[in-house]
Design a protein around this motif. Structure first.
Motif, mmCIF file in Angstrom:
data_model
loop_
_atom_site.group_PDB
_atom_site.id
_atom_site.type_symbol
_atom_site.label_atom_id
_atom_site.label_comp_id
_atom_site.label_asym_id
_atom_site.label_seq_id
_atom_site.Cartn_x
_atom_site.Cartn_y
_atom_site.Cartn_z
ATOM 1 N N ALA A 123 0.843 -1.204 0.000
ATOM 2 C CA ALA A 123 0.000 0.000 0.000
ATOM 3 C C ALA A 123 0.874 1.248 0.000
ATOM 4 C CB ALA A 123 -0.924 -0.015 1.215
ATOM 5 N N ASP A 124 1.897 1.267 0.833
ATOM 6 C CA ASP A 124 2.805 2.422 0.865
ATOM 7 C C ASP A 124 3.557 2.560 -0.451
ATOM 8 O OD1 ASP A 124 2.039 2.973 3.407
ATOM 9 O OD2 ASP A 124 3.832 2.135 4.379
ATOM 10 N N ALA A 125 3.942 1.433 -1.008
ATOM 11 C CA ALA A 125 4.757 1.456 -2.228
ATOM 12 C C ALA A 125 4.044 2.133 -3.400
ATOM 13 C CB ALA A 125 5.161 0.032 -2.617
ATOM 14 N N VAL A 126 2.759 1.883 -3.532
ATOM 15 C CA VAL A 126 2.046 2.369 -4.729
ATOM 16 C C VAL A 126 1.620 3.833 -4.618
ATOM 17 C CG1 VAL A 126 1.202 0.054 -5.255
ATOM 18 C CG2 VAL A 126 -0.285 1.652 -3.998
ATOM 19 N N ARG A 127 1.645 4.389 -3.405
ATOM 20 C CA ARG A 127 1.234 5.786 -3.195
ATOM 21 C C ARG A 127 2.061 6.712 -4.114
ATOM 22 N NH1 ARG A 127 0.653 5.412 2.491
ATOM 23 N NH2 ARG A 127 -1.404 4.506 2.089
ATOM 24 N N ASP A 128 1.390 7.494 -4.887
ATOM 25 C CA ASP A 128 2.034 8.456 -5.821
ATOM 26 C C ASP A 128 2.728 7.807 -7.014
ATOM 27 O OD1 ASP A 128 1.269 10.679 -4.283
ATOM 28 O OD2 ASP A 128 2.988 10.384 -2.946
ATOM 29 N N ALA A 129 2.669 6.490 -7.142
ATOM 30 C CA ALA A 129 3.329 5.844 -8.292
ATOM 31 C C ALA A 129 2.486 6.030 -9.553
ATOM 32 C CB ALA A 129 3.544 4.363 -8.016
ATOM 33 N N ASP A 130 3.164 6.313 -10.666
ATOM 34 C CA ASP A 130 2.478 6.453 -11.959
ATOM 35 C C ASP A 130 2.324 5.098 -12.635
ATOM 36 O OD1 ASP A 130 2.824 9.455 -11.979
ATOM 37 O OD2 ASP A 130 4.897 8.747 -11.849
ATOM 38 N N LEU A 131 3.244 4.200 -12.285
ATOM 39 C CA LEU A 131 3.188 2.845 -12.850
ATOM 40 C C LEU A 131 3.417 1.846 -11.718
ATOM 41 C CD1 LEU A 131 3.197 0.778 -15.228
ATOM 42 C CD2 LEU A 131 5.671 1.156 -15.398
ATOM 43 N N VAL A 132 2.511 0.889 -11.620
ATOM 44 C CA VAL A 132 2.636 -0.165 -10.610
ATOM 45 C C VAL A 132 2.771 -1.496 -11.353
ATOM 46 C CG1 VAL A 132 1.485 -1.380 -8.716
ATOM 47 C CG2 VAL A 132 1.229 1.112 -8.953
ATOM 48 N N ILE A 133 3.849 -2.227 -11.094
ATOM 49 C CA ILE A 133 4.030 -3.529 -11.747
ATOM 50 C C ILE A 133 4.001 -4.629 -10.683
ATOM 51 C CG2 ILE A 133 5.470 -4.925 -13.270
ATOM 52 C CD1 ILE A 133 6.758 -2.382 -14.302
ATOM 53 N N VAL A 134 2.981 -5.459 -10.774
ATOM 54 C CA VAL A 134 2.814 -6.544 -9.810
ATOM 55 C C VAL A 134 3.491 -7.797 -10.373
ATOM 56 C CG1 VAL A 134 1.136 -7.962 -8.552
ATOM 57 C CG2 VAL A 134 0.641 -5.536 -9.029
ATOM 58 N N SER A 135 4.546 -8.258 -9.710
ATOM 59 C CA SER A 135 5.302 -9.435 -10.173
ATOM 60 C C SER A 135 5.353 -10.462 -9.054
ATOM 61 C CB SER A 135 6.734 -9.046 -10.551
ATOM 62 O OG SER A 135 6.762 -7.867 -11.317
ATOM 63 N N VAL A 136 4.210 -11.071 -8.807
ATOM 64 C CA VAL A 136 4.107 -12.069 -7.730
ATOM 65 C C VAL A 136 3.540 -13.357 -8.318
ATOM 66 C CG1 VAL A 136 3.734 -10.262 -5.989
ATOM 67 C CG2 VAL A 136 1.744 -11.330 -7.101
ATOM 68 N N PRO A 137 3.650 -14.486 -7.616
ATOM 69 C CA PRO A 137 2.979 -15.695 -8.116
ATOM 70 C C PRO A 137 1.494 -15.402 -8.338
ATOM 71 C CG PRO A 137 4.420 -16.225 -6.259
ATOM 72 C CD PRO A 137 4.384 -14.725 -6.364
ATOM 73 N N VAL A 138 0.933 -15.915 -9.441
ATOM 74 C CA VAL A 138 -0.427 -15.482 -9.815
ATOM 75 C C VAL A 138 -1.469 -15.718 -8.730
ATOM 76 C CG1 VAL A 138 -0.153 -15.468 -12.320
ATOM 77 C CG2 VAL A 138 -0.788 -17.609 -11.183
ATOM 78 N N GLY A 139 -1.243 -16.691 -7.871
ATOM 79 C CA GLY A 139 -2.194 -16.967 -6.792
ATOM 80 C C GLY A 139 -2.262 -15.858 -5.755
ATOM 81 N N ALA A 140 -1.286 -14.967 -5.744
ATOM 82 C CA ALA A 140 -1.253 -13.874 -4.767
ATOM 83 C C ALA A 140 -1.847 -12.586 -5.330
ATOM 84 C CB ALA A 140 0.181 -13.633 -4.307
ATOM 85 N N SER A 141 -2.370 -12.638 -6.555
ATOM 86 C CA SER A 141 -2.825 -11.420 -7.232
ATOM 87 C C SER A 141 -3.956 -10.715 -6.481
ATOM 88 C CB SER A 141 -3.298 -11.747 -8.650
ATOM 89 O OG SER A 141 -2.287 -12.403 -9.368
ATOM 90 N N GLU A 142 -4.926 -11.481 -6.010
ATOM 91 C CA GLU A 142 -6.064 -10.841 -5.355
ATOM 92 C C GLU A 142 -5.641 -10.150 -4.062
ATOM 93 O OE1 GLU A 142 -9.558 -13.222 -4.449
ATOM 94 O OE2 GLU A 142 -10.749 -11.361 -4.424
#
Lengths: 309, 309
Positions: free
Chosen positions: B61-80
């Motif tokens: 949550a802290d990481a994405v604050r003010d980010a223009d681009l967010v790249i989620v690179s986690v095992p697909v089961g953790a997406s939700e």
């Protein structure tokens, strides 16, 4: 190093394996004369252009005359025909060996035709690439690879040692094995992997929902690893399948059983079973790299090659 | 080249893919700020040691604050779980993308949580190696590899183009696809090959007649090609199996059907059927090499690496 091991070597068959032996023998000076023989006029001409031997003939019978070492490097299904052709011309005391990937069948095909006064010692260098033909061979193919011998009960120890010394000179590590055991080992480490690779590439080729161009375009995500084995020489592999039938069918049955278990785990969402297998297999890769049987670089080191472009 | 594409990028997950993106972004100067986030304190510390970003936090949550681009690179089961964590902190107008190997499932997991004022654009770079973790990444991983986007019906074209430009800057080629079609394509070019590889390595590990040390020792005759894929990250692959179930089961069924046909041909000695398949598959390898999706060197170029030792 120049260390003549044999006065005259006859190479029957000059494909990937035969021509690699020829290149090593020439480079290392392991024989004074190297007679190259193959049934195909075109291949023989090519071998001569590549200067792989000192003499060339389409007649296997002529090739083996006066040879101290005869190396038969043909698809295993052709072993009996070659044995019959050369039987009458072999020099007393000569060593006759082969490089076939199935041993019980090669022994059954060749041994009955071998005169009592020659040393027939079946062998199998575990080396090769997906390329075939005399142009595909290269010096050093056998370096750090195993060459397995499956001597017969009456094999002369001195002859076996002499043959081993030759393969060691090519850079091989040598091992003895019972023919039946060899065929089981090879069924799992070589034959099943090739059959599976051929099969999955065939499956991909037959899909209606995914085009062939998509399969090719996106192959770097895993599929391409299989295509290398599935590009191996069709005649050679047809013969292996037909001549190591029992061991291959046994391994195929086990593979299919295991795959059914995995399929069921996927269907029923049993993540723990999948995780257990996927963890176990990772350790085997590590052992293979540690044993010096594969490179440690990611992607088989392709990346290094790709970025060099 | 220094061409800032985004003011602030948040990388959620910093394994092989995340850390490769980080290295490229840094090297190419594609962002002013790069926030690295991962749940594991150890991994985060390692990312910091490797200087992969400009800021580090365990809180997505802290990481994405003010980010223009967010790249989620986690095992697909953790997406939700990630989607829920970041949903409330996303900056209006931000682009949120992922790198998962299954797209329908990731969309189902993430889309419902995404606020209306961000651009959620699922993506999948078809790149990777058998290694995992932040140390495994490297600059240039995506060069000449495809990155497939599966935009939603209401995806903003300008945002999609901006995201594509970023991936093109990493060296990727870009493509659009329907999520369901993506999942079928990947099932055959990536998921099935990995499952088959895991399975055969498991089968070999379980034999009583052939020892594990024999499998390792003689693996260069084919088997080792499979062990690379079977050394891939277990968590990632468990999740893929569970989240692309239908397409994988369909491909597995076809593969098994084809294998039964091949097995029968071996049992009944039908050499012509074997030869036909083995010839057809060879052509596909050639096409892959021609398409620049694999190296042309024999043995994936391993020989070049081995002899360099």
């Amino acid at each position: 190093m120049s260390d003549v091991h044999f006065e005259r070597i006859a190479l029957i068959g000059i494909g990937l394996i035969g021509s690699s032996i020829a290149r090593d023998v020439k480079q290392l000076g392991l024989a004074k004369h190297v007679v190259v023989s193959t049934r195909s006029e075109d291949t023989l001409t090519r071998a001569e252009e590549l200067e792989l031997g000192t003499e060339y003939t389409v007649s296997a019978a002529d090739a083996v005359r006066d040879a101290d070492l005869v190396i038969v490097s043909v698809p295993v299904g052709a072993s009996e025909a070659v044995a019959k052709q050369i039987a009458g011309s072999l020099k007393p005391g000569a060593i006759v060996t082969d490089v076939g990937s199935t041993k019980a069948s090669v022994i059954a095909q060749m041994a009955p035709h071998m005169p009592d006064n020659v040393h027939f010692i079946p062998g199998h260098p575990l080396a090769g690439t997906e390329k075939s033909g005399p142009d595909a061979g290269f010096a050093g193919l056998f370096r750090d690879r195993w060459c397995i011998f499956t001597p017969l009960p009456d094999t002369d120890t001195a002859a076996l040692d002499r043959l081993k010394a030759f393969w060691i000179a090519l850079g091989s590590r040598v091992d003895d094995m019972d023919p039946e055991h060899h065929d089981k080992v090879l069924a799992i480490v070589s034959h099943l992997p090739h059959i599976i690779a051929y099969n999955i590439v065939g499956t991909a080729d037959d899909l209606e929902t995914v085009t062939e161009s998509e399969v090719i375009k996106y192959s770097a995500s895993g599929f391409r690893d299989f295509t290398r084995l599935a590009a191996s020489d069709p005649t050679m592999w047809r013969d292996i399948c037909l001549h190591n039938k029992d061991a291959i069918l046994e391994m195929l049955a086990r593979f299919s059983e295991d795959l059914a278990y995995l399929q069921r785990a996927i269907r029923w969402g049993e993540g723990d079973k999948l995780f257990e297998l996927f963890t176990r297999t990772r350790a085997i890769r590590r052992s293979i790299v540690q044993a010096g049987q594969d490179v440690d670089a990611p992607d088989f080191g392709r990346h290094a090659l790709e970025t060099k472009k």
